[in-house]
Design a protein around this motif. Sequence first.
Motif, PDB file in Angstrom:
ATOM      1  N   ARG A   1      18.851  52.948  50.386  1.00 54.29           N
ATOM      2  CA  ARG A   1      20.279  53.593  50.658  1.00 54.29           C
ATOM      3  C   ARG A   1      21.699  53.190  50.311  1.00 54.29           C
ATOM      4  O   ARG A   1      23.009  53.993  50.091  1.00 54.29           O
ATOM      5  N   SER A   2      21.526  52.638  49.664  1.00 54.56           N
ATOM      6  CA  SER A   2      23.119  52.058  49.259  1.00 54.56           C
ATOM      7  C   SER A   2      22.945  52.301  47.154  1.00 54.56           C
ATOM      8  O   SER A   2      24.251  51.765  46.861  1.00 54.56           O
ATOM      9  N   SER A   3      22.744  52.889  46.677  1.00 57.46           N
ATOM     10  CA  SER A   3      22.115  53.315  45.906  1.00 57.46           C
ATOM     11  C   SER A   3      21.790  54.176  45.294  1.00 57.46           C
ATOM     12  O   SER A   3      20.744  54.984  45.685  1.00 57.46           O
ATOM     13  N   ARG A   4      22.010  54.844  44.146  1.00 59.68           N
ATOM     14  CA  ARG A   4      21.531  55.998  43.294  1.00 59.68           C
ATOM     15  C   ARG A   4      20.568  55.725  41.993  1.00 59.68           C
ATOM     16  O   ARG A   4      22.968  55.432  41.063  1.00 59.68           O
TER      17      ARG A   4
ATOM     18  N   VAL B   1      34.186  60.941  48.209  1.00 59.46           N
ATOM     19  CA  VAL B   1      33.721  61.395  47.994  1.00 59.46           C
ATOM     20  C   VAL B   1      33.111  61.204  46.168  1.00 59.46           C
ATOM     21  O   VAL B   1      33.029  60.692  45.429  1.00 59.46           O
ATOM     22  N   ALA B   2      32.152  62.958  46.171  1.00 57.51           N
ATOM     23  CA  ALA B   2      31.461  62.385  44.937  1.00 57.51           C
ATOM     24  C   ALA B   2      30.933  63.351  44.007  1.00 57.51           C
ATOM     25  O   ALA B   2      30.845  64.981  44.844  1.00 57.51           O
ATOM     26  N   GLY B   3      31.008  63.378  43.263  1.00 58.63           N
ATOM     27  CA  GLY B   3      31.246  64.535  41.994  1.00 58.63           C
ATOM     28  C   GLY B   3      29.984  64.493  41.191  1.00 58.63           C
ATOM     29  O   GLY B   3      28.368  64.040  42.257  1.00 58.63           O
ATOM     30  N   THR B   4      29.155  64.868  39.910  1.00 63.23           N
ATOM     31  CA  THR B   4      28.294  65.079  39.735  1.00 63.23           C
ATOM     32  C   THR B   4      28.160  63.338  39.398  1.00 63.23           C
ATOM     33  O   THR B   4      26.296  63.209  39.406  1.00 63.23           O
ATOM     34  N   HIS B   5      28.896  63.011  38.287  1.00 72.25           N
ATOM     35  CA  HIS B   5      29.076  61.310  37.613  1.00 72.25           C
ATOM     36  C   HIS B   5      29.133  60.640  38.185  1.00 72.25           C
ATOM     37  O   HIS B   5      29.242  59.437  37.590  1.00 72.25           O
ATOM     38  N   GLU B   6      30.178  60.878  39.135  1.00 72.54           N
ATOM     39  CA  GLU B   6      30.888  59.524  39.824  1.00 72.54           C
ATOM     40  C   GLU B   6      31.229  59.571  41.988  1.00 72.54           C
ATOM     41  O   GLU B   6      31.464  60.691  42.162  1.00 72.54           O
TER      42      GLU B   6
ATOM     43  N   ALA C   1      29.699  54.661  49.990  1.00 70.81           N
ATOM     44  CA  ALA C   1      29.483  55.258  48.780  1.00 70.81           C
ATOM     45  C   ALA C   1      28.194  56.312  49.125  1.00 70.81           C
ATOM     46  O   ALA C   1      27.721  57.581  48.659  1.00 70.81           O
ATOM     47  N   ALA C   2      27.104  55.817  49.753  1.00 71.86           N
ATOM     48  CA  ALA C   2      25.662  56.201  49.358  1.00 71.86           C
ATOM     49  C   ALA C   2      25.818  57.810  50.423  1.00 71.86           C
ATOM     50  O   ALA C   2      25.280  58.548  50.860  1.00 71.86           O
ATOM     51  N   ASP C   3      26.395  57.645  51.685  1.00 71.56           N
ATOM     52  CA  ASP C   3      26.801  58.466  52.933  1.00 71.56           C
ATOM     53  C   ASP C   3      27.173  59.932  51.758  1.00 71.56           C
ATOM     54  O   ASP C   3      27.008  60.727  52.211  1.00 71.56           O
ATOM     55  N   VAL C   4      27.805  60.220  50.810  1.00 75.31           N
ATOM     56  CA  VAL C   4      27.253  61.346  49.156  1.00 75.31           C
ATOM     57  C   VAL C   4      27.270  61.146  48.254  1.00 75.31           C
ATOM     58  O   VAL C   4      27.273  61.681  47.197  1.00 75.31           O
ATOM     59  N   THR C   5      27.023  60.595  47.811  1.00 72.64           N
ATOM     60  CA  THR C   5      25.731  60.192  46.944  1.00 72.64           C
ATOM     61  C   THR C   5      24.568  61.011  47.234  1.00 72.64           C
ATOM     62  O   THR C   5      23.865  61.780  46.602  1.00 72.64           O
ATOM     63  N   HIS C   6      23.725  60.637  48.441  1.00 73.87           N
ATOM     64  CA  HIS C   6      22.442  61.337  48.646  1.00 73.87           C
ATOM     65  C   HIS C   6      22.464  61.963  49.361  1.00 73.87           C
ATOM     66  O   HIS C   6      21.937  63.246  49.101  1.00 73.87           O
TER      67      HIS C   6
END
Length: 395
Positions: A3-6, A55-60, A163-168
Amino acid sequence: MSRSSRPDFPAPHLITTTADLAAFCRRLHGERFVTIDTEFMRERTYWPELCIVQVAGTHEVAIIDAEAEGIDLAPLGALLADPAVLKVVHAGRQDIEIFVLKFGAVPTPLFDTQIAAMVAGFGDQVGYEALVAALGDGQIDKSHRFSDWSVRPLSPAQIAYAAADVTHLRTVYERLAARLAREGREAWVAEEMAALVDPAAYRADPETAWERLRPRSGNRRFLAMLRALAAWREREAQRINIPRPRLLKDETLMEIAASAPETAEALARARGVSKGFAEGKTGQSLLEVIAATRALPESALPEPPRVREGPRPSPGLVALLKVLLAARSEEHRVAPRLLASSEEIERLAAEDAPDIPALHGWRREVFGEAALALKAGRVALGAAGKRITLVPIAL
């Protein structure tokens, strides 16, 4: 995947200064889409207190501390307004409300994965956890769901959770968008998003606050009193920034509207009203509203809610239409509630050509035409194995 990482994302960056925020947003203006979420507190206030924005973009990915001393969120507002960058949210109505309050506009363009998932057949109001499991190859750990996001410093676990709420969500969006494109449902989603981007949907109008109480009364004097009291409560709750129920509960408001007390002593007899409240400035303000409303002429009183005229719908026809709704929903893999509500089904059964969403746009194509054909006797419902089918009737 946890849940907390990609694995394809670096550690989230905590932003606490305007300079860092401006630099981050400049980079994201070149993105095709960004994913956005917020964490806020509202238990003790009328207005939502924005704590962080993810907020998440392609690589950050960044966690923007909205409560950091001296931070100016204007660069974020500019990113949200950039027409070249799609803003992706999940069940984002409350997030959008915050942005409207903060920046004066709905983020544009906008894509809500919960709404899109309903169109794609994932059921009514599908949760983020379910979508991540189905489309994002992840699992949801909700251990920080009820964190107090106003407390500083934020813990590493809170930052990872946020962070995981926007990376996933990036994976969810890409796979959901691809599925909708394959099935030719992009126009369906665009139609649904139109209601989400109306700024009026996020601005509370005190003059219409009474309608949320759904009064079942034809007494125009009572309705006028309820309208005035609800508007007063809305403005007062906004002014002192507390939730409406902490000022006066709905049932108390209804009771006061019915009794229309003229004195502080009479007001204090209402359930949930203390003597101190009734005798203080707030109580006096309320009594003034009651007195002014009592003096309204008959012509200024609101009309009672309209009762639907005409014959009641046939229970049998309503039942048939509900079976058809379930069958078309199953066939097209779209949430039934998105096709037609119970009220629309009843109107469809009772009226020849009701002006309802089910008879417009993509809903008419999927359900409305078949419903009209069923009413007209041009088709019947039959069973084929484990499915309900439409059977043409020769006339």
